[in-house]
Design a protein around this motif. Structure first.
Motif: not given
Length: 356
Positions: A40-42, A256-261, A334-337
């Motif tokens: 959910n990082f749009w 690979v290095f997505h900001t959401a991580h 984590s940003n995952v729900a």
């Protein structure tokens, strides 16, 4: 190599290589869409999807155009969209830097909420110049004056984008320097973001420099009244090596290095001065009007007067609650729900969710 009037390229274009790049860009685009939905990082990395779509259209159009080299419309479409993709990709980096400054407000040299707007306005100018120049060059035919005027716009756009990228790298470097000078250990998530921003900006700068050389080479040939074009303009590998490759690396790097991580979804969530705890603060508070923050984004007036116009809320951590779902700095959330990671703080030093 003489230009064939039935061929808008200065060479016989490849069919397979552009298709390979189109496939790679398409794969990366699908990954970005998936990652943005998953985390959910749009709001932060929307531009990666938009830029990927524009760049993909450009390379698909180039594949089709390679079979119809006498079709002016196809040639114009592939030229405009290939040139237009990278500046949009860069807008994602501007957004990431703004969010990083919200996460590290104590080291931010200016209002984080003005970073995206300032850089995106500059990026929009680059985009406008790029589209205008590419369209003019593509439709010029044998009119050397129109080729030159279009090329001038392209060269200005490329130089401007390189300057904007250098400014972005300098801003990241200043944040990095301030964090290092504070004496606090830089957590793994922030280190990886620094490396990612340095690396992706370098790729964009290399692309801009090489494309600018291409444009200036064209000017030289036109000035000489040459009927034969120089080596760069007459060989397709140059666009593959210095347009496609850097931007493919750019987009996969941010897969690979997505900001959401590494950063929280909430822009009011910030890293405490201990470099481990994350708190839910009020967000950046600037006592000046919107127009004053645009006119003086670095608050030089307040700094010189010894009274900065922003609230240093991070100096009163007891006022702001600790995030209860863990810490990105410690690798325990984590940003995952429902993405809290059940780890001890020691285990959290290893960011096992970095590449989830």
């Amino acid at each position: 190599m003489a230009t064939d009037i039935s061929n808008y390229y200065m060479y016989q274009p490849q069919h397979v290589v552009p298709a390979v790049f189109a496939a790679l860009i398409g794969i990366s685009l699908l990954l970005h869409v998936y990652q943005n939905f998953r985390y959910n990082f749009w709001r932060v990395t929307f531009f990666m999807a938009w830029g990927g779509l524009v760049f993909l259209i450009g390379w698909i159009a180039r594949v089709v155009s390679s079979y119809h080299t006498d079709n002016l419309n196809l040639y114009i479409v592939q030229t405009i969209f290939i040139y237009a993709g990278p500046p949009i990709y860069s807008a994602a980096a501007y957004n990431i830097v703004g969010r990083l400054m919200n996460y590290l407000p104590m080291y931010a040299p200016l209002n984080p909420n003005r970073v995206l707007i300032t850089f995106v306005y500059l990026g929009a100018l680059v985009e406008a110049l790029t589209a205008a120049g590419a369209a003019k060059m593509s439709a010029a035919g044998d009119d050397l004056s129109r080729i030159k005027s279009g090329g001038t716009l392209m060269a200005v756009a490329l130089v401007l984008q390189a300057v904007v990228e250098l400014a972005l790298v300098s801003l990241v470097g200043l944040i990095h320097f301030r964090f290092s000078r504070s004496g606090s250990e830089i957590p793994p998530n922030v280190k990886k973001l620094f490396i990612t921003l340095y690396g992706t900006s370098t790729l964009v700068i290399v692309r801009c420099i090489c494309r600018a050389i291409e444009s200036f080479t064209l000017f030289g040939e036109i000035e000489k009244g040459a009927k034969h074009y120089g080596y760069i303009l007459a060989h397709e590998w140059y666009i593959f090596a210095f347009e496609a490759v850097p931007m493919v690396l750019f987009t996969f790097w941010l897969n690979v290095f997505h900001t959401a991580h590494f950063l929280p979804r909430q822009k009011t969530r910030y890293l405490d001065l201990d470099g481990k705890t994350e708190r839910l603060g009020p967000g950046w508070i600037d006592r000046r009007s919107t127009w004053e923050t645009f006119a003086d984004p670095f608050d030089l007036g307040g700094i010189f007067a010894g009274k900065p116009n922003h609230e240093s809320f991070w100096l009163s951590p007891e006022k702001w609650p600790v995030a209860q779902d863990g810490s990105f700095a410690m690798g325990t959330t984590s940003n995952v729900a429902g993405g809290q990671i059940n780890k001890s703080p020691e285990e959290g030093q290893i960011l096992s969710m970095t590449h989830a």
